[in-house]
Design a protein around this motif. Structure first.
Motif, PDB file in Angstrom:
ATOM      1  N   LYS A   6       2.864  68.413  93.097  1.00  0.00           N
ATOM      2  CA  LYS A   6       3.051  67.544  91.795  1.00  0.00           C
ATOM      3  C   LYS A   6       1.812  67.968  91.421  1.00  0.00           C
ATOM      4  O   LYS A   6       1.052  67.260  90.464  1.00  0.00           O
ATOM      5  N   GLY A   7       0.720  67.688  92.181  1.00  0.00           N
ATOM      6  CA  GLY A   7      -0.875  66.905  92.270  1.00  0.00           C
ATOM      7  C   GLY A   7      -1.744  68.135  92.115  1.00  0.00           C
ATOM      8  O   GLY A   7      -2.469  68.032  91.543  1.00  0.00           O
ATOM      9  N   SER A   8      -0.693  69.235  92.278  1.00  0.00           N
ATOM     10  CA  SER A   8      -2.389  70.789  92.117  1.00  0.00           C
ATOM     11  C   SER A   8      -2.940  71.071  90.961  1.00  0.00           C
ATOM     12  O   SER A   8      -2.083  71.261  89.951  1.00  0.00           O
ATOM     13  N   GLY A   9      -4.017  71.003  91.559  1.00  0.00           N
ATOM     14  CA  GLY A   9      -4.738  71.592  89.961  1.00  0.00           C
ATOM     15  C   GLY A   9      -4.874  70.396  88.900  1.00  0.00           C
ATOM     16  O   GLY A   9      -4.889  70.830  88.092  1.00  0.00           O
ATOM     17  N   VAL A  33      -8.810  69.949 102.435  1.00  0.00           N
ATOM     18  CA  VAL A  33      -7.796  69.876 101.666  1.00  0.00           C
ATOM     19  C   VAL A  33      -7.409  69.152 101.138  1.00  0.00           C
ATOM     20  O   VAL A  33      -6.859  70.321  99.817  1.00  0.00           O
ATOM     21  N   ALA A  34      -8.368  68.267 100.509  1.00  0.00           N
ATOM     22  CA  ALA A  34      -7.045  67.555  99.200  1.00  0.00           C
ATOM     23  C   ALA A  34      -8.093  68.063  98.337  1.00  0.00           C
ATOM     24  O   ALA A  34      -7.287  68.683  96.710  1.00  0.00           O
ATOM     25  N   ARG A  35      -9.260  68.357  98.478  1.00  0.00           N
ATOM     26  CA  ARG A  35     -10.058  69.521  97.246  1.00  0.00           C
ATOM     27  C   ARG A  35      -9.607  70.165  96.895  1.00  0.00           C
ATOM     28  O   ARG A  35      -9.233  70.800  95.410  1.00  0.00           O
ATOM     29  N   ALA A  36      -9.032  71.425  97.961  1.00  0.00           N
ATOM     30  CA  ALA A  36      -8.606  72.534  97.030  1.00  0.00           C
ATOM     31  C   ALA A  36      -7.050  72.883  96.334  1.00  0.00           C
ATOM     32  O   ALA A  36      -6.883  73.246  95.429  1.00  0.00           O
ATOM     33  N   ALA A  43      -1.682  75.540  96.194  1.00  0.00           N
ATOM     34  CA  ALA A  43      -0.563  75.436  97.151  1.00  0.00           C
ATOM     35  C   ALA A  43      -1.522  74.621  98.926  1.00  0.00           C
ATOM     36  O   ALA A  43      -1.056  75.745  99.213  1.00  0.00           O
ATOM     37  N   PRO A  44      -0.405  73.634  98.763  1.00  0.00           N
ATOM     38  CA  PRO A  44      -0.525  72.695 100.592  1.00  0.00           C
ATOM     39  C   PRO A  44       0.027  73.757 101.212  1.00  0.00           C
ATOM     40  O   PRO A  44      -1.404  73.938 102.359  1.00  0.00           O
ATOM     41  N   SER A  45       0.834  74.868 101.600  1.00  0.00           N
ATOM     42  CA  SER A  45       0.751  75.623 102.471  1.00  0.00           C
ATOM     43  C   SER A  45      -0.195  76.467 102.205  1.00  0.00           C
ATOM     44  O   SER A  45      -0.109  76.885 103.646  1.00  0.00           O
ATOM     45  N   GLU A  46      -0.423  77.334 102.075  1.00  0.00           N
ATOM     46  CA  GLU A  46      -1.514  78.371 101.648  1.00  0.00           C
ATOM     47  C   GLU A  46      -3.270  77.679 102.455  1.00  0.00           C
ATOM     48  O   GLU A  46      -3.546  77.849 103.370  1.00  0.00           O
TER      49      GLU A  46
END
Length: 112
Positions: A6-9, A33-36, A43-46
């Motif tokens: 939900k927080g992506s981007g 990871v958090a920055r990406a 996506a966290p998985s990527e």
């Protein structure tokens, strides 16, 4: 439909940099990871696959940082709206964030 945190981007680079200071013990990999996820919108998985950690850990790190940046008294909701209404909501959020940013005290400069 791709599942994305939900927080992506969700954060600007400035917001992320300000928030990450609250986590001095977080590893450099966790910060990357958090920055990406939060700034670049990946996506966290990527990101987990690329940086060598589990998907669950990538999600946890990004959500921990995201939760710390939500201003007190604000709420997060998932809504489905027509495009023109969503544009209004996004503008309202941007205006509220700009107002909040303007009300924050200037950072102290410490010279040693």
């Amino acid at each position: 439909m791709a599942r994305i945190a939900k927080g992506s981007g969700a954060l600007s680079a400035a917001e992320f940099n300000r928030t990450i200071k609250a986590f001095p013990k977080l590893s450099e990999r966790a910060k990357a990871v958090a920055r990406a996820v939060l700034v670049e919108g990946r996506a966290p998985s990527e990101v987990a696959e690329e940086l060598g950690c589990s998907k669950q850990l990538a999600y946890a790190w990004s959500q921990k940082v995201y939760a710390a940046c939500i201003p007190t008294g604000w709420v997060t909701e998932a809504v489905t709206l027509p495009a023109e209404l969503m544009a209004e909501v996004r503008k309202m959020e941007a205006d509220a964030r700009a107002e909040l940013e303007a009300s924050l005290p200037a950072p102290r400069i410490v010279r040693r």
